[in-house]
Design an enzyme around this catalytic site. Sequence first.
Site, short mmCIF file in Angstrom:
data_model
loop_
_atom_site.label_atom_id
_atom_site.label_comp_id
_atom_site.label_asym_id
_atom_site.label_seq_id
_atom_site.Cartn_x
_atom_site.Cartn_y
_atom_site.Cartn_z
N GLU A 211 -19.99 12.55 -2.66
CA GLU A 211 -19.85 11.93 -3.86
C GLU A 211 -20.01 10.34 -3.45
OE1 GLU A 211 -20.27 13.39 -6.41
OE2 GLU A 211 -19.46 15.36 -5.81
N HIS A 214 -23.53 9.20 -3.50
CA HIS A 214 -23.94 9.09 -4.92
C HIS A 214 -23.38 7.65 -5.15
CE1 HIS A 214 -25.77 13.08 -5.69
NE2 HIS A 214 -24.74 13.57 -6.02
N HIS A 220 -29.57 13.62 -4.95
CA HIS A 220 -29.79 15.13 -4.11
C HIS A 220 -31.01 15.11 -3.44
CE1 HIS A 220 -26.67 16.36 -7.36
NE2 HIS A 220 -25.99 16.39 -6.35
N TRP A 222 -33.07 17.48 -2.93
CA TRP A 222 -34.04 18.18 -3.70
C TRP A 222 -34.72 17.44 -4.76
CZ3 TRP A 222 -28.92 19.29 -4.31
CH2 TRP A 222 -28.42 19.23 -5.68
N GLN A 241 -38.07 19.44 -1.00
CA GLN A 241 -37.36 20.52 -1.16
C GLN A 241 -37.31 21.05 -2.35
OE1 GLN A 241 -33.49 20.37 1.19
NE2 GLN A 241 -32.46 21.34 -0.57
N ASP A 274 -19.33 22.85 3.21
CA ASP A 274 -18.80 21.89 4.07
C ASP A 274 -19.23 21.95 5.50
OD1 ASP A 274 -17.75 20.54 1.78
OD2 ASP A 274 -15.69 20.32 2.69
#
Lengths: 308, 106
Positions: A211, A214, A220, A222, A241, A274
Amino acid sequence: MTESAVPDAVRRCATMQVHHRLLDVVPAYADACAAFENRTFFRQVPARVDVVRIPVVVHVVWASAEQNIDDEQVHSQIDVLNADFRAANADLDRVPDVWKPLIGDARVEFALATRDPDGRPTDGITRTHSSVPAFGADDAVKSALTGGSDAWPAQTYLNIWVCQLTGGIAGYAQFPGGPSGTDGIVVTHTSFGTTGTATAPFDLGRTATHEVGHWFNLRHIWGDDGEGCHGSDFVDDTPNQAGPSRGCPTFPAVSCDNGPNGDMFVNFMDYTDDACTAMFTQGQVERIDATLTGPRASLLAAATPGGI
Amino acid sequence: MADLPAALFQRWAHVDEEDTPGVRVYRPADRPLPPARGRDGIEFRTDGTYIAWEPGAADAPYPSEPRQWSLAGPDRLRLHGQDGPIIEVVVAVSDEVLLLREASDG
């Protein structure tokens, strides 16, 4: 990865799905977004050498004793952020050899604030006993009027809210350029830190790493186009991806003709568990750098020694 | 609509780890659920529309524009989406869970 077509910085920003709400309700956001993406794309400055230390406030908003996570759990999360954003995490050896040369040190560190917005000493943790047992992703947790805790000034602090989220969301973030009153990240308490209520497979603090990525304007890996091969994260050194990785893939996981190495599922900006993420790339670090000289430049001043 | 339980008409989060072959499992989205890195979802409304929820670019769920649904037989819904209509069979629905199966003849 990047799109093959000629980049159109305005389109890049405006077509991102998550921006639509802000684009609808905050007219200045569209302009800020476009200007910032243009600066990021055409940026030609040397990489930052100094380490930046970001002041952090963690807002613990709780309705049950379990949700009122202890200081140790908060500190464990700060430790993870400091390792992950310095490429100093102990599990870097999980990165397949082919991507080790791409590992990026963001030269960003995090410290719980020692002074609150009024200049008073603080441990950098606020605790709010709320009547709301669980919060949605509608930012209610970010306002005292809706049972949450008000943000500290976003130009000075990274705001992190920890609460019980509904709907099975581990966390969510706000990109740079949005309203300051909701700026920051939100993490559900069972996906926060490495101790206390942190629960596998999100018990190594990587939800907050993702986060905060971001929050630094990382996308992301992909490209946010479902399972398509045309979306982009606007970073050159991450492979194209299809969709998000889940669980803990085995290398190589090929999609979008990206063999032989396949998806970079060890990247913090994928959806891997994780224990199976371990790196940012140098290209992602460049985007973080651009953010710290652009919409989050005020944090550089806040991060000076003796500041906050 | 009269044939459909009132419980259907709420927002549901897809708990894909509970899926069984061919059947998708949804739980009410306004309650705590096991965390995941992004869940899709669906929200049925009594006015004949539904919302498809997808993980957004910063992980908060993001809604589609309202789309149309209609009855396609007992326990069957015709969902009009971007790729044309599909038929979903409501395998079960209660206040706690919604089970959907895409009809092979849809």
